[in-house]
Design a protein around this motif. Sequence first.
Motif, PDB file in Angstrom:
ATOM      1  N   ALA A  92      25.660  47.565  14.975  1.00 59.63           N
ATOM      2  CA  ALA A  92      24.268  47.205  14.724  1.00 59.63           C
ATOM      3  C   ALA A  92      23.470  47.571  15.969  1.00 59.63           C
ATOM      4  CB  ALA A  92      24.149  45.711  14.428  1.00 59.63           C
ATOM      5  N   THR A  93      22.165  47.388  15.902  1.00 63.61           N
ATOM      6  CA  THR A  93      21.276  47.691  17.028  1.00 63.61           C
ATOM      7  C   THR A  93      20.526  46.440  17.426  1.00 63.61           C
ATOM      8  OG1 THR A  93      20.987  49.935  16.195  1.00 63.61           O
ATOM      9  CG2 THR A  93      19.374  49.156  17.793  1.00 63.61           C
ATOM     10  N   LEU A  94      20.589  46.090  18.704  1.00 62.87           N
ATOM     11  CA  LEU A  94      19.843  44.957  19.242  1.00 62.87           C
ATOM     12  C   LEU A  94      18.477  45.476  19.687  1.00 62.87           C
ATOM     13  CD1 LEU A  94      19.665  41.982  20.134  1.00 62.87           C
ATOM     14  CD2 LEU A  94      20.724  42.673  22.299  1.00 62.87           C
TER      15      LEU A  94
ATOM     16  N   PRO B  50       9.598  46.306  27.691  1.00 59.10           N
ATOM     17  CA  PRO B  50       9.613  44.918  28.130  1.00 59.10           C
ATOM     18  C   PRO B  50      10.963  44.479  28.691  1.00 59.10           C
ATOM     19  CG  PRO B  50       9.679  45.018  25.757  1.00 59.10           C
ATOM     20  CD  PRO B  50       9.472  46.425  26.240  1.00 59.10           C
ATOM     21  N   CYS B  51      12.034  45.028  28.168  1.00 56.35           N
ATOM     22  CA  CYS B  51      13.364  44.616  28.606  1.00 56.35           C
ATOM     23  C   CYS B  51      14.311  45.809  28.586  1.00 56.35           C
ATOM     24  CB  CYS B  51      13.939  43.540  27.682  1.00 56.35           C
ATOM     25  SG  CYS B  51      13.014  42.008  27.661  1.00 56.35           S
ATOM     26  N   VAL B  52      15.283  45.765  29.455  1.00 56.81           N
ATOM     27  CA  VAL B  52      16.373  46.734  29.433  1.00 56.81           C
ATOM     28  C   VAL B  52      17.604  45.967  28.974  1.00 56.81           C
ATOM     29  CG1 VAL B  52      17.806  48.289  30.801  1.00 56.81           C
ATOM     30  CG2 VAL B  52      15.345  48.105  31.279  1.00 56.81           C
ATOM     31  N   ILE B  53      18.166  46.414  27.865  1.00 60.30           N
ATOM     32  CA  ILE B  53      19.306  45.731  27.267  1.00 60.30           C
ATOM     33  C   ILE B  53      20.600  46.357  27.771  1.00 60.30           C
ATOM     34  CG2 ILE B  53      20.445  45.107  25.105  1.00 60.30           C
ATOM     35  CD1 ILE B  53      17.661  45.479  23.749  1.00 60.30           C
ATOM     36  N   ASN B  54      21.433  45.551  28.375  1.00 67.75           N
ATOM     37  CA  ASN B  54      22.768  45.940  28.816  1.00 67.75           C
ATOM     38  C   ASN B  54      22.771  47.216  29.671  1.00 67.75           C
ATOM     39  OD1 ASN B  54      25.391  44.783  28.628  1.00 67.75           O
ATOM     40  ND2 ASN B  54      26.045  46.646  27.592  1.00 67.75           N
ATOM     41  N   LYS B  55      21.764  47.345  30.509  1.00 69.86           N
ATOM     42  CA  LYS B  55      21.625  48.513  31.407  1.00 69.86           C
ATOM     43  C   LYS B  55      21.687  49.824  30.633  1.00 69.86           C
ATOM     44  CE  LYS B  55      23.510  45.954  35.250  1.00 69.86           C
ATOM     45  NZ  LYS B  55      24.619  45.750  36.159  1.00 69.86           N
ATOM     46  N   ASN B  56      21.145  49.795  29.392  1.00 68.90           N
ATOM     47  CA  ASN B  56      21.101  50.961  28.505  1.00 68.90           C
ATOM     48  C   ASN B  56      22.478  51.509  28.146  1.00 68.90           C
ATOM     49  OD1 ASN B  56      18.279  51.079  28.119  1.00 68.90           O
ATOM     50  ND2 ASN B  56      18.047  52.018  30.123  1.00 68.90           N
ATOM     51  N   THR B  57      23.466  50.638  28.089  1.00 70.15           N
ATOM     52  CA  THR B  57      24.801  51.037  27.653  1.00 70.15           C
ATOM     53  C   THR B  57      25.172  50.225  26.408  1.00 70.15           C
ATOM     54  OG1 THR B  57      25.893  49.410  29.079  1.00 70.15           O
ATOM     55  CG2 THR B  57      25.549  51.618  30.001  1.00 70.15           C
ATOM     56  N   PRO B  58      26.062  50.740  25.569  1.00 68.84           N
ATOM     57  CA  PRO B  58      26.455  50.000  24.359  1.00 68.84           C
ATOM     58  C   PRO B  58      27.093  48.653  24.695  1.00 68.84           C
ATOM     59  CG  PRO B  58      27.192  52.278  24.243  1.00 68.84           C
ATOM     60  CD  PRO B  58      26.694  52.055  25.638  1.00 68.84           C
TER      61      PRO B  58
ATOM     62  N   TYR C 201      26.541  40.721  27.412  1.00 61.92           N
ATOM     63  CA  TYR C 201      25.495  41.723  27.589  1.00 61.92           C
ATOM     64  C   TYR C 201      24.527  41.240  28.658  1.00 61.92           C
ATOM     65  CZ  TYR C 201      22.104  38.777  25.127  1.00 61.92           C
ATOM     66  OH  TYR C 201      21.258  37.763  24.774  1.00 61.92           O
ATOM     67  N   SER C 202      23.723  42.166  29.156  1.00 62.13           N
ATOM     68  CA  SER C 202      22.689  41.788  30.124  1.00 62.13           C
ATOM     69  C   SER C 202      21.316  42.077  29.528  1.00 62.13           C
ATOM     70  CB  SER C 202      22.867  42.566  31.432  1.00 62.13           C
ATOM     71  OG  SER C 202      22.712  43.946  31.216  1.00 62.13           O
ATOM     72  N   LEU C 203      20.343  41.353  30.008  1.00 63.88           N
ATOM     73  CA  LEU C 203      18.972  41.498  29.511  1.00 63.88           C
ATOM     74  C   LEU C 203      18.034  41.359  30.702  1.00 63.88           C
ATOM     75  CD1 LEU C 203      17.427  41.820  26.825  1.00 63.88           C
ATOM     76  CD2 LEU C 203      17.338  39.342  26.682  1.00 63.88           C
TER      77      LEU C 203
END
Length: 161
Positions: free
Chosen positions: A154-156, A38-46, A70-72
Amino acid sequence: MTVARTALLAMLLGGVSSTDAAEQQVVTIKGVVYAAIPCVINKNTPISAPFGDVQTAGIDGHYKTITLDYSLDCTRSATNELRMQVRGNDAGFDTTLLMVPGYDNLGVALKKDGSRFAINTWADFDTNRQPLLQAVLVKRQNSEIKAGAFKASATLVVDYR
């Protein structure tokens, strides 16, 4: 001889049908069905957010509040009904705070859109507006914090509702 042929034919036909029953096998089909992300969090980077230098005496749950940059990207989401969670180990003295390893009296409080966001809990959000995430250090009441470097992680997670 005709009777013998009929009897032999009957035995052969009977044998074929019982052979068919004995040769039946169960077929198992396996696979994995993946849903669209559904979403890509931070362009798949930490996501990295430094607190910088912190005065231990100033840690009060408000001092040094930092914004998590961060980006979403939720353009592939089939619905606007999404939720997010920050998964991590709790601080022990307060289960809503993120643990800071090596410090039993220090934790990281998270905020979503200005309100406390307890770790390991879900919060709904609308894909049309990316939530503002912030972090701030919190110490156990009436405790002293030792000086030194610290790191918490942590993990978002973003999920469909």
